[in-house]
Write a protein that holds these residues in place. Structure first.
Motif, PDB file in Angstrom:
ATOM      1  N   ILE A 113      15.692   4.143  10.461  1.00 41.29           N
ATOM      2  CA  ILE A 113      15.104   5.563  10.299  1.00 41.29           C
ATOM      3  C   ILE A 113      14.159   5.744  11.341  1.00 41.29           C
ATOM      4  O   ILE A 113      14.334   6.936  12.279  1.00 41.29           O
ATOM      5  CB  ILE A 113      14.587   5.736   9.097  1.00 41.29           C
ATOM      6  CG1 ILE A 113      15.188   5.572   7.862  1.00 41.29           C
ATOM      7  CG2 ILE A 113      13.725   7.150   8.859  1.00 41.29           C
ATOM      8  CD1 ILE A 113      14.574   5.310   6.540  1.00 41.29           C
ATOM      9  N   ALA A 114      13.279   4.724  11.671  1.00 43.14           N
ATOM     10  CA  ALA A 114      12.343   4.907  12.783  1.00 43.14           C
ATOM     11  C   ALA A 114      12.887   5.115  14.134  1.00 43.14           C
ATOM     12  O   ALA A 114      12.621   5.647  15.212  1.00 43.14           O
ATOM     13  CB  ALA A 114      11.213   3.881  12.607  1.00 43.14           C
ATOM     14  N   ALA A 115      14.023   4.133  14.567  1.00 45.26           N
ATOM     15  CA  ALA A 115      14.765   4.002  15.830  1.00 45.26           C
ATOM     16  C   ALA A 115      15.362   5.178  16.042  1.00 45.26           C
ATOM     17  O   ALA A 115      15.603   5.762  17.278  1.00 45.26           O
ATOM     18  CB  ALA A 115      15.607   2.991  15.744  1.00 45.26           C
ATOM     19  N   THR A 118      13.165   8.127  17.039  1.00 50.48           N
ATOM     20  CA  THR A 118      12.450   7.738  18.488  1.00 50.48           C
ATOM     21  C   THR A 118      12.806   8.591  19.315  1.00 50.48           C
ATOM     22  O   THR A 118      12.246   9.449  20.258  1.00 50.48           O
ATOM     23  CB  THR A 118      12.343   6.464  18.386  1.00 50.48           C
ATOM     24  OG1 THR A 118      11.562   5.731  17.633  1.00 50.48           O
ATOM     25  CG2 THR A 118      11.616   6.054  20.101  1.00 50.48           C
ATOM     26  N   PRO A 119      14.214   8.580  19.938  1.00 50.43           N
ATOM     27  CA  PRO A 119      14.771   9.414  20.990  1.00 50.43           C
ATOM     28  C   PRO A 119      14.668  10.847  20.560  1.00 50.43           C
ATOM     29  O   PRO A 119      14.543  11.724  21.604  1.00 50.43           O
ATOM     30  CB  PRO A 119      15.855   8.874  20.974  1.00 50.43           C
ATOM     31  CG  PRO A 119      16.502   8.304  19.806  1.00 50.43           C
ATOM     32  CD  PRO A 119      15.303   7.647  19.226  1.00 50.43           C
ATOM     33  N   LEU A 120      14.499  11.197  19.430  1.00 55.04           N
ATOM     34  CA  LEU A 120      14.696  12.620  18.980  1.00 55.04           C
ATOM     35  C   LEU A 120      13.171  13.317  19.253  1.00 55.04           C
ATOM     36  O   LEU A 120      12.915  14.401  19.700  1.00 55.04           O
ATOM     37  CB  LEU A 120      15.122  13.062  17.641  1.00 55.04           C
ATOM     38  CG  LEU A 120      16.573  12.485  17.407  1.00 55.04           C
ATOM     39  CD1 LEU A 120      17.205  12.659  16.146  1.00 55.04           C
ATOM     40  CD2 LEU A 120      17.587  13.232  18.407  1.00 55.04           C
ATOM     41  N   LEU A 121      12.251  12.684  18.715  1.00 61.59           N
ATOM     42  CA  LEU A 121      10.813  13.079  18.801  1.00 61.59           C
ATOM     43  C   LEU A 121      10.287  12.989  20.031  1.00 61.59           C
ATOM     44  O   LEU A 121       9.406  13.729  20.388  1.00 61.59           O
ATOM     45  CB  LEU A 121       9.953  12.113  17.734  1.00 61.59           C
ATOM     46  CG  LEU A 121      10.161  12.309  16.400  1.00 61.59           C
ATOM     47  CD1 LEU A 121       9.400  11.626  15.413  1.00 61.59           C
ATOM     48  CD2 LEU A 121      10.293  13.851  15.660  1.00 61.59           C
ATOM     49  N   LEU A 133       3.434  11.602  15.559  1.00 62.67           N
ATOM     50  CA  LEU A 133       4.558  11.681  14.737  1.00 62.67           C
ATOM     51  C   LEU A 133       5.388  10.097  14.921  1.00 62.67           C
ATOM     52  O   LEU A 133       5.534   9.555  13.726  1.00 62.67           O
ATOM     53  CB  LEU A 133       5.564  12.591  14.951  1.00 62.67           C
ATOM     54  CG  LEU A 133       5.139  14.025  14.612  1.00 62.67           C
ATOM     55  CD1 LEU A 133       6.382  15.206  14.999  1.00 62.67           C
ATOM     56  CD2 LEU A 133       4.976  14.062  12.889  1.00 62.67           C
ATOM     57  N   LEU A 134       5.671   9.822  15.930  1.00 64.49           N
ATOM     58  CA  LEU A 134       6.250   8.411  16.118  1.00 64.49           C
ATOM     59  C   LEU A 134       5.444   7.319  15.784  1.00 64.49           C
ATOM     60  O   LEU A 134       5.717   6.428  15.168  1.00 64.49           O
ATOM     61  CB  LEU A 134       6.589   8.057  17.683  1.00 64.49           C
ATOM     62  CG  LEU A 134       7.823   8.864  18.123  1.00 64.49           C
ATOM     63  CD1 LEU A 134       7.866   8.733  19.772  1.00 64.49           C
ATOM     64  CD2 LEU A 134       8.817   8.440  17.401  1.00 64.49           C
ATOM     65  N   GLY A 135       4.068   7.447  15.882  1.00 65.18           N
ATOM     66  CA  GLY A 135       3.008   6.336  15.496  1.00 65.18           C
ATOM     67  C   GLY A 135       3.146   6.286  13.958  1.00 65.18           C
ATOM     68  O   GLY A 135       3.121   5.384  13.415  1.00 65.18           O
ATOM     69  N   GLY A 136       3.022   7.587  13.339  1.00 67.17           N
ATOM     70  CA  GLY A 136       3.135   7.565  11.768  1.00 67.17           C
ATOM     71  C   GLY A 136       4.623   7.134  11.464  1.00 67.17           C
ATOM     72  O   GLY A 136       4.593   6.276  10.298  1.00 67.17           O
ATOM     73  N   VAL A 137       5.672   7.416  12.077  1.00 66.54           N
ATOM     74  CA  VAL A 137       6.850   6.887  11.285  1.00 66.54           C
ATOM     75  C   VAL A 137       6.936   5.276  11.585  1.00 66.54           C
ATOM     76  O   VAL A 137       7.398   4.744  10.460  1.00 66.54           O
ATOM     77  CB  VAL A 137       8.148   7.638  12.278  1.00 66.54           C
ATOM     78  CG1 VAL A 137       9.363   6.840  12.024  1.00 66.54           C
ATOM     79  CG2 VAL A 137       8.198   9.095  11.985  1.00 66.54           C
TER      80      VAL A 137
END
Length: 236
Positions: A113-115, A118-121, A133-137
Motif C-alpha cells: 500500500i505504502a509503496a 509513493t510514486p503517485l503522491l 502524506l508519504l510520511g504518514g502513510v
C-alpha cells in the motif's frame, strides 16, 4: 488502493486442531486440486511480477529522471514483497513455519500500500504536502508491520483500522493527485480497486471450491492495473 486491507478483514482465525499448528492459526482446508490451482496462480504471479518490475526499472532508467527511478525501485520492492510472501505463505505446508510466514504475508500488504502510494503522491506539486502524506502513510505501515510481526493476533482490530486509514488516506490528496498524474493512470487505479473488491467476495466465500485461487487471481489482476498506473505515471 484501500482494498488491500480487505484481505485481512476477510480472513478468519481459530485455535489449531493439532499440535503441528500454531495457536490461533488460520484454518487451512483445501483439496489437492485447489492447492495445485492456487500454486499455479502464485507461481505465475511471481514470475510475471519479476518480469514486470524488470521492464519497469529498465524503462525508467532510459526515459525517466533519477528521482523517478528511485520511486520505481520502492514500488517494485513492495510489489515483489507482496507477491513473494503471499506465495510462500499459501504454498508452504501446514506447520508452525506457515503461520510465521502469515505474519510476513500480512505485513507485506502494508508495504505494498505504502509503496504504491509513493510514486503517485510524489507527483504532487506541493512538495511539503506530498512529503507529509508519504510520511504518514509509511509511518502507519511501520506501526502495522511491527504489530503483525511481534504481536500477531492480539491487535487484529487495530490492524484493520490501520489498513483502512492507509487505504482511504489517498482521498485527502485526490484533487492534487488527479492534477499531477495522467488521466489513464487514475482509471487504472479505480479499476484495480474494483477488481480487489470483487475478489474479496470469493475470498470470503469459503464454501466455494477453488475460492482461494479465484481470489488470488483477482489480486493479480488488481495488482496489474495498479502496476500500469504507476508505469504510466513515471513515464509520463
Amino acid at each position: 488502493m484501500p482494498i488491500f486491507q480487505l484481505k485481512q478483514i476477510a480472513s478468519y482465525s481459530r485455535p489449531a486442531a493439532n499440535s503441528g499448528h500454531a495457536a490461533g492459526a488460520v484454518g487451512w482446508h483445501y483439496d489437492r486440486a485447489e492447492l495445485i490451482a492456487d500454486g499455479v496462480v502464485h507461481v505465475l504471479g511471481v514470475a510475471l511480477g519479476v518480469i514486470a518490475v524488470t521492464v519497469m526499472i529498465v524503462l525508467a532508467a532510459v526515459f525517466s529522471s533519477p528521482s523517478d527511478i528511485l520511486l520505481v525501485l520502492v514500488y517494485a520492492g513492495g510489489l515483489l514483497a507482496m507477491l513473494g510472501f503471499s506465495a510462500a505463505y499459501n504454498l508452504w505446508p501446514v506447520s508452525r513455519r506457515k503461520w510465521m510466514l502469515r505474519r510476513f504475508d500480512h505485513s507485506a500488504i502494508y508495504i505494498l500500500i505504502a509503496a504504491t502510494y509513493t510514486p503517485l503522491l510524489a507527483q504532487i506539486k506541493d512538495q511539503v504536502f506530498a512529503a507529509a502524506l508519504l510520511g504518514g502513510v509509511w509511518g502507519v505501515a511501520i506501526i502495522g508491520i511491527l504489530l503483525k510481526l511481534f504481536v500477531p493476533g492480539r491487535f487484529d482490530k487495530v490492524s484493520i483500522g490501520l489498513y483502512l486509514a492507509m487505504g482511504w488516506s489517498g482521498l485527502i490528496a485526490y484533487e492534487s493527485v488527479a492534477a499531477a498524474v495522467p488521466h489513464l493512470a487514475l482509471w487504472f487505479i479505480a479499476i484495480g480497486g474494483v477488481l480487489y473488491t470483487l475478489g474479496v467476495v470469493f475470498h470470503a466465500w469459503r464454501a466455494l471450491r477453488f475460492q482461494n485461487a479465484i481470489w488470488h487471481s483477482f489480486v493479480l489482476l488488481g495488482a496489474a492495473c495498479h502496476y500500469t498506473a504507476v508505469l504510466d505515471t513515471v513515464l509520463a
